[in-house]
Design a protein around this motif. Sequence first.
Motif, short mmCIF file in Angstrom:
data_model
loop_
_atom_site.label_atom_id
_atom_site.label_comp_id
_atom_site.label_asym_id
_atom_site.label_seq_id
_atom_site.Cartn_x
_atom_site.Cartn_y
_atom_site.Cartn_z
N GLU A 52 0.83 -1.20 0.00
CA GLU A 52 0.00 0.00 0.00
C GLU A 52 0.87 1.26 0.00
O GLU A 52 0.60 2.20 -0.75
CB GLU A 52 -0.93 0.00 1.21
N HIS A 53 1.92 1.27 0.81
CA HIS A 53 2.84 2.41 0.84
C HIS A 53 3.52 2.57 -0.52
O HIS A 53 3.69 3.68 -1.03
CB HIS A 53 3.88 2.24 1.95
N PHE A 54 3.90 1.44 -1.13
CA PHE A 54 4.46 1.47 -2.48
C PHE A 54 3.48 2.14 -3.44
O PHE A 54 3.86 2.99 -4.24
CB PHE A 54 4.79 0.04 -2.95
N GLY A 55 2.19 1.75 -3.38
CA GLY A 55 1.18 2.34 -4.25
C GLY A 55 1.06 3.84 -4.04
O GLY A 55 0.95 4.61 -5.00
N GLU A 56 1.10 4.25 -2.79
CA GLU A 56 1.01 5.68 -2.47
C GLU A 56 2.20 6.45 -3.05
O GLU A 56 2.04 7.50 -3.67
CB GLU A 56 0.97 5.83 -0.95
N ILE A 59 1.97 6.63 -6.92
CA ILE A 59 1.02 7.67 -7.36
C ILE A 59 1.66 9.05 -7.25
O ILE A 59 1.59 9.86 -8.18
CB ILE A 59 -0.29 7.57 -6.55
N ALA A 60 2.31 9.33 -6.12
CA ALA A 60 2.97 10.63 -5.93
C ALA A 60 4.06 10.84 -6.98
O ALA A 60 4.20 11.93 -7.55
CB ALA A 60 3.55 10.73 -4.52
N ASN A 61 4.83 9.79 -7.27
CA ASN A 61 5.89 9.84 -8.27
C ASN A 61 5.32 10.11 -9.66
O ASN A 61 5.86 10.90 -10.44
CB ASN A 61 6.67 8.52 -8.23
N TYR A 62 4.21 9.45 -9.98
CA TYR A 62 3.53 9.65 -11.26
C TYR A 62 3.12 11.12 -11.42
O TYR A 62 3.39 11.74 -12.45
CB TYR A 62 2.31 8.73 -11.34
N PHE A 63 2.45 11.65 -10.40
CA PHE A 63 1.97 13.03 -10.50
C PHE A 63 3.12 14.03 -10.55
O PHE A 63 3.01 15.05 -11.23
CB PHE A 63 1.02 13.37 -9.35
N GLU A 64 4.19 13.75 -9.86
CA GLU A 64 5.35 14.65 -9.90
C GLU A 64 5.85 14.81 -11.34
O GLU A 64 6.05 15.92 -11.83
CB GLU A 64 6.46 14.11 -9.00
N GLY A 65 6.02 13.70 -12.03
CA GLY A 65 6.47 13.75 -13.42
C GLY A 65 5.44 14.35 -14.35
O GLY A 65 5.76 15.15 -15.23
N TYR A 66 4.18 13.98 -14.14
CA TYR A 66 3.10 14.48 -14.98
C TYR A 66 2.97 16.00 -14.85
O TYR A 66 2.86 16.71 -15.85
CB TYR A 66 1.78 13.80 -14.62
N LEU A 67 3.00 16.48 -13.61
CA LEU A 67 2.86 17.93 -13.38
C LEU A 67 4.05 18.71 -13.95
O LEU A 67 3.87 19.81 -14.46
CB LEU A 67 2.70 18.22 -11.88
N CYS A 105 -3.32 7.29 -18.06
CA CYS A 105 -4.31 6.39 -17.50
C CYS A 105 -4.14 5.97 -16.05
O CYS A 105 -4.98 5.25 -15.55
CB CYS A 105 -4.42 5.14 -18.36
N LEU A 106 -3.10 6.33 -15.38
CA LEU A 106 -2.95 5.86 -14.00
C LEU A 106 -4.12 6.33 -13.14
O LEU A 106 -4.64 5.57 -12.33
CB LEU A 106 -1.62 6.31 -13.39
N VAL A 107 -4.58 7.54 -13.33
CA VAL A 107 -5.73 8.04 -12.58
C VAL A 107 -6.98 7.26 -12.95
O VAL A 107 -7.73 6.83 -12.08
CB VAL A 107 -5.94 9.56 -12.82
N MET A 121 -3.80 5.87 -0.63
CA MET A 121 -3.71 5.91 -2.09
C MET A 121 -4.81 6.79 -2.67
O MET A 121 -4.57 7.54 -3.62
CB MET A 121 -3.76 4.49 -2.67
N ARG A 122 -6.01 6.71 -2.11
CA ARG A 122 -7.10 7.58 -2.56
C ARG A 122 -6.71 9.04 -2.37
O ARG A 122 -6.87 9.87 -3.25
CB ARG A 122 -8.39 7.28 -1.80
N ALA A 123 -6.14 9.34 -1.20
CA ALA A 123 -5.73 10.72 -0.90
C ALA A 123 -4.63 11.19 -1.86
O ALA A 123 -4.63 12.34 -2.29
CB ALA A 123 -5.28 10.83 0.55
#
Length: 194
Positions: A52-56, A59-67, A105-107, A121-123
């Motif tokens: 679960e921590h890995f998933g969190e 997600i944060a890593n994905y958004f960092e690159g995307y943003l 598509c990750l979102v 992960m939702r947060a």
Amino acid sequence: MNAKTNETRQHILDVGYELILSKGFTAVGLSELLKTADVPKGSFYHYFKSKEHFGEVLIANYFEGYLERLNDFLSDKQLSGYERLMGYFARWLDVENGRCNAHKCLVVKLGAEVSDLSEPMRAALHLGAQQIVSSIADSIERGIADGSITKQDSLSTASIVYQQWLGASLVSKLSQNTQQLELALVATQSLLKR
């Protein structure tokens, strides 16, 4: 973290990202992730407390690159605010092309799957989506200032536009065509120029 440590952590995230995009979060077991990444179990737990921590973190890593990519794209000072936003959404349409794309598509992939499964992960998904909406709203404000976008509540419009594109991406994924994304592009033009 030293460079080697950070490199291993990022490698696990990159491999996990590809696996989760293709299979979903719950379908990817820890043993499959470790085998595919070719790292021992201890390495995983050195960086992540749990799956679960890995998933969190993923997600944060994905958004960092995307943003970072989004803000680079939206900062082109040679274009009006409207042209920047429409260029971004036209690119979303081109890249998406009716299939789940690694940058989009990750979102869509995880939104419904993990929202009831994991509060952290939702947060993380919610925070990332809010940051994207904020970037879109900033660009709408620049368009209002330069006269290329009709004066409006930029945050509400950004929220509507982003939700529209997420929904269109989901339907596009289901139908395997771009019709909903094309409609989203037209609707976005109307919202920005109303």
